[in-house]
Design a protein around this motif. Sequence first.
Motif, mmCIF file in Angstrom:
data_model
loop_
_atom_site.group_PDB
_atom_site.id
_atom_site.type_symbol
_atom_site.label_atom_id
_atom_site.label_comp_id
_atom_site.label_asym_id
_atom_site.label_seq_id
_atom_site.Cartn_x
_atom_site.Cartn_y
_atom_site.Cartn_z
ATOM 1 N N ARG A 175 0.853 -1.180 0.000
ATOM 2 C CA ARG A 175 0.000 0.000 0.000
ATOM 3 C C ARG A 175 0.896 1.238 0.000
ATOM 4 N NH1 ARG A 175 -4.957 -0.054 4.165
ATOM 5 N NH2 ARG A 175 -5.168 -2.055 3.061
ATOM 6 N N PHE B 10 -7.454 3.602 -0.540
ATOM 7 C CA PHE B 10 -7.842 3.635 0.858
ATOM 8 C C PHE B 10 -7.678 5.043 1.434
ATOM 9 C CE2 PHE B 10 -8.283 -0.885 1.681
ATOM 10 C CZ PHE B 10 -7.492 -1.473 0.698
ATOM 11 N N HIS C 235 -7.166 7.354 4.790
ATOM 12 C CA HIS C 235 -6.538 7.238 6.107
ATOM 13 C C HIS C 235 -6.638 8.582 6.824
ATOM 14 C CE1 HIS C 235 -3.092 7.515 8.910
ATOM 15 N NE2 HIS C 235 -3.367 6.239 9.147
ATOM 16 N N GLU D 78 -5.532 6.224 14.509
ATOM 17 C CA GLU D 78 -5.488 6.225 13.055
ATOM 18 C C GLU D 78 -6.634 5.348 12.561
ATOM 19 O OE1 GLU D 78 -0.678 5.751 13.094
ATOM 20 O OE2 GLU D 78 -1.739 5.354 11.223
ATOM 21 N N TRP E 115 -8.663 3.701 9.007
ATOM 22 C CA TRP E 115 -8.630 3.368 7.580
ATOM 23 C C TRP E 115 -10.050 3.121 7.097
ATOM 24 C CZ3 TRP E 115 -4.352 3.374 4.514
ATOM 25 C CH2 TRP E 115 -3.098 3.343 5.138
#
Length: 123
Positions: free
Chosen positions: A45, A94, A96, A111, A113
Amino acid sequence: QVQLFESGGGMVQAGGSLTLSCTASGRIKSIETMAWYRQAPGEQRDLVASVTGSGLTVYGDSVKGRFTISRDNSKNTLYLQMHSLAPEDTGTYFCHADLKWGPVERTYSSESWGQGTQVTVSS
Protein backbone atom coordinates in the motif's frame (compact mmCIF):
# COMPACT_ATOMS: atom_id res chain seq x y z
CA GLN A 1 -15.67 4.80 17.44
CA VAL A 2 -14.84 6.41 14.12
CA GLN A 3 -15.54 5.17 10.63
CA LEU A 4 -14.21 6.28 7.26
CA PHE A 5 -16.34 5.63 4.21
CA GLU A 6 -14.94 5.99 0.67
CA SER A 7 -16.92 6.38 -2.51
CA GLY A 8 -16.41 7.36 -6.13
CA GLY A 9 -14.39 4.46 -7.45
CA GLY A 10 -15.20 2.75 -10.71
CA MET A 11 -13.99 1.79 -14.13
CA VAL A 12 -12.68 4.35 -16.57
CA GLN A 13 -10.69 4.41 -19.78
CA ALA A 14 -7.16 5.72 -19.90
CA GLY A 15 -7.16 9.49 -20.02
CA GLY A 16 -10.36 9.72 -18.05
CA SER A 17 -11.13 11.25 -14.67
CA LEU A 18 -12.61 10.19 -11.37
CA THR A 19 -13.18 11.89 -8.04
CA LEU A 20 -12.99 9.93 -4.80
CA SER A 21 -14.58 11.01 -1.54
CA CYS A 22 -14.01 9.89 2.03
CA THR A 23 -16.22 10.93 4.91
CA ALA A 24 -15.36 10.41 8.56
CA SER A 25 -18.14 9.83 11.04
CA GLY A 26 -18.36 9.26 14.78
CA ARG A 27 -17.44 11.24 17.87
CA ILE A 28 -14.77 13.20 16.08
CA LYS A 29 -13.12 16.12 17.79
CA SER A 30 -10.43 16.95 15.27
CA ILE A 31 -8.77 15.43 12.23
CA GLU A 32 -5.08 15.95 11.65
CA THR A 33 -3.54 14.58 8.46
CA MET A 34 -5.77 12.81 5.96
CA ALA A 35 -4.43 10.80 3.08
CA TRP A 36 -5.15 8.51 0.17
CA TYR A 37 -3.21 5.29 -0.32
CA ARG A 38 -3.30 2.92 -3.27
CA GLN A 39 -2.75 -0.81 -3.30
CA ALA A 40 -2.48 -2.86 -6.48
CA PRO A 41 -2.93 -6.64 -6.37
CA GLY A 42 0.16 -8.26 -4.87
CA GLU A 43 1.73 -4.88 -4.10
CA GLN A 44 2.25 -2.87 -0.96
CA ARG A 45 0.00 0.00 0.00
CA ASP A 46 1.61 3.25 -1.18
CA LEU A 47 0.90 6.86 -0.40
CA VAL A 48 -0.90 8.71 -3.19
CA ALA A 49 -1.37 12.08 -1.50
CA SER A 50 -1.86 13.60 1.92
CA VAL A 51 -3.14 16.87 3.34
CA THR A 52 -2.72 18.31 6.81
CA GLY A 53 -5.39 20.12 8.77
CA SER A 54 -3.86 23.42 7.69
CA GLY A 55 -3.89 22.43 4.03
CA LEU A 56 -0.31 21.39 3.36
CA THR A 57 -0.21 18.72 0.67
CA VAL A 58 2.20 15.97 -0.34
CA TYR A 59 1.91 13.93 -3.54
CA GLY A 60 3.48 10.72 -4.70
CA ASP A 61 5.79 11.24 -7.67
CA SER A 62 3.61 9.20 -10.02
CA VAL A 63 0.53 11.38 -9.51
CA LYS A 64 2.00 14.88 -9.36
CA GLY A 65 0.29 17.19 -11.80
CA ARG A 66 -2.59 14.75 -12.38
CA PHE A 67 -4.22 14.29 -8.97
CA THR A 68 -5.44 16.91 -6.51
CA ILE A 69 -6.18 16.20 -2.87
CA SER A 70 -8.46 18.47 -0.87
CA ARG A 71 -10.62 18.39 2.24
CA ASP A 72 -13.72 20.04 3.62
CA ASN A 73 -13.17 20.26 7.36
CA SER A 74 -16.76 21.32 7.99
CA LYS A 75 -17.91 18.00 6.53
CA ASN A 76 -15.00 15.82 7.73
CA THR A 77 -14.61 14.86 4.09
CA LEU A 78 -11.53 14.19 1.99
CA TYR A 79 -11.45 14.29 -1.81
CA LEU A 80 -9.12 13.08 -4.53
CA GLN A 81 -9.59 14.45 -8.03
CA MET A 82 -7.86 12.19 -10.52
CA HIS A 83 -7.22 13.25 -14.12
CA SER A 84 -5.33 11.73 -17.02
CA LEU A 85 -5.76 8.32 -15.47
CA ALA A 86 -3.50 5.54 -16.68
CA PRO A 87 -3.68 1.74 -16.29
CA GLU A 88 -0.95 1.91 -13.63
CA ASP A 89 -3.34 3.93 -11.45
CA THR A 90 -5.48 0.82 -11.08
CA GLY A 91 -5.87 -0.42 -7.54
CA THR A 92 -7.82 -0.16 -4.35
CA TYR A 93 -7.75 3.33 -2.91
CA PHE A 94 -7.84 3.64 0.86
CA CYS A 95 -8.59 6.70 2.94
CA HIS A 96 -6.54 7.24 6.11
CA ALA A 97 -6.95 9.75 8.90
CA ASP A 98 -5.11 10.71 12.07
CA LEU A 99 -7.76 12.00 14.39
CA LYS A 100 -8.90 12.71 17.92
CA TRP A 101 -12.28 11.46 19.08
CA GLY A 102 -14.29 10.52 22.12
CA PRO A 103 -16.86 11.78 24.61
CA VAL A 104 -16.72 15.24 26.13
CA GLU A 105 -14.72 14.12 29.15
CA ARG A 106 -12.13 12.05 27.29
CA THR A 107 -10.10 12.28 24.08
CA TYR A 108 -8.57 9.40 22.17
CA SER A 109 -5.99 9.62 19.40
CA SER A 110 -6.05 7.02 16.70
CA GLU A 111 -5.49 6.22 13.05
CA SER A 112 -8.39 5.05 10.98
CA TRP A 113 -8.63 3.37 7.58
CA GLY A 114 -11.56 3.14 5.23
CA GLN A 115 -12.61 -0.10 3.61
CA GLY A 116 -11.26 0.93 0.20
CA THR A 117 -12.78 1.75 -3.15
CA GLN A 118 -11.69 0.11 -6.40
CA VAL A 119 -10.40 2.12 -9.32
CA THR A 120 -9.82 0.30 -12.60
CA VAL A 121 -8.30 2.07 -15.60
CA SER A 122 -8.43 0.26 -18.93
CA SER A 123 -6.05 0.92 -21.77
